[in-house]
Design a protein around this motif. Structure first.
Motif, PDB file in Angstrom:
ATOM      1  N   ALA A 138       5.702  -2.795  -2.996  1.00 32.53           N
ATOM      2  CA  ALA A 138       5.542  -2.667  -1.566  1.00 32.53           C
ATOM      3  C   ALA A 138       3.998  -2.061  -0.934  1.00 32.53           C
ATOM      4  CB  ALA A 138       6.629  -1.577  -1.065  1.00 32.53           C
ATOM      5  N   ASP A 139       3.754  -2.098   0.074  1.00 31.81           N
ATOM      6  CA  ASP A 139       2.490  -1.467   0.589  1.00 31.81           C
ATOM      7  C   ASP A 139       2.899  -1.061   1.995  1.00 31.81           C
ATOM      8  OD1 ASP A 139       2.396  -4.213   1.286  1.00 31.81           O
ATOM      9  OD2 ASP A 139       0.737  -4.029   2.130  1.00 31.81           O
ATOM     10  N   VAL A 140       2.630   0.203   2.345  1.00 32.84           N
ATOM     11  CA  VAL A 140       2.748   0.816   3.826  1.00 32.84           C
ATOM     12  C   VAL A 140       1.539   1.270   4.157  1.00 32.84           C
ATOM     13  CG1 VAL A 140       5.272   1.145   3.380  1.00 32.84           C
ATOM     14  CG2 VAL A 140       3.642   2.933   2.695  1.00 32.84           C
TER      15      VAL A 140
ATOM     16  N   ARG B  79       6.937  -6.607   5.584  1.00 32.43           N
ATOM     17  CA  ARG B  79       8.207  -6.880   6.367  1.00 32.43           C
ATOM     18  C   ARG B  79       7.900  -6.962   7.773  1.00 32.43           C
ATOM     19  NH1 ARG B  79      12.168  -6.463   3.146  1.00 32.43           N
ATOM     20  NH2 ARG B  79      12.290  -5.334   1.296  1.00 32.43           N
TER      21      ARG B  79
ATOM     22  N   SER C 144       5.304  -1.018   7.466  1.00 32.40           N
ATOM     23  CA  SER C 144       5.216  -2.266   6.676  1.00 32.40           C
ATOM     24  C   SER C 144       4.625  -3.631   6.687  1.00 32.40           C
ATOM     25  CB  SER C 144       6.608  -2.161   6.037  1.00 32.40           C
ATOM     26  OG  SER C 144       6.612  -3.418   4.840  1.00 32.40           O
TER      27      SER C 144
END
Length: 86
Positions: free
Chosen positions: A32-34, A54, A51
Motif C-alpha cells: 500500500a501507499d498513502v 484505491r 490512498s
C-alpha cells in the motif's frame, strides 16, 4: 497486551519534535501507499489520509486520532481482514 495511557504531571509539557516538513508525507511499502498531510478546515485542523491506489480519502480530527491510538491491535487486524468496497 493492553495499551498504557500516560498522564504527565500538570504543567509538564511534552516535547514534540520540530516538524520541518511542510508538504505531504508518503508512507509506502509493497502492499500500500498513502499520502498524509495536515489540512485546515472550517471545523479545525485535520489529518488528511489519501490512498492513491484505491482513490479513497479520510480526514480525521484530533479526537478521532486519539481514539485510534488506544485501540487494541486486534481491532486493527480485524479492519485489515475486511475487504474494502471497490
Amino acid at each position: 497486551m493492553e495499551p498504557v495511557m500516560e498522564h504527565p504531571p500538570i504543567g509538564d509539557l511534552s516535547e514534540y519534535p520540530a516538524s520541518s516538513v511542510d508538504g505531504p508525507i508518503v508512507v509506502a511499502n509493497e502492499f500500500a501507499d498513502v499520502v498524509v498531510r495536515r489540512v485546515e478546515t472550517r471545523n479545525g485542523m485535520r489529518l488528511d489520509i489519501w490512498s492513491p491506489r484505491r482513490g479513497t480519502r479520510i480526514q480525521l480530527d484530533a479526537v478521532a486520532l486519539d481514539c485510534l491510538s488506544y485501540q487494541a491491535p486486534d481491532l486493527i487486524t480485524e479492519l485489515l481482514v475486511r475487504r474494502p468496497a471497490p
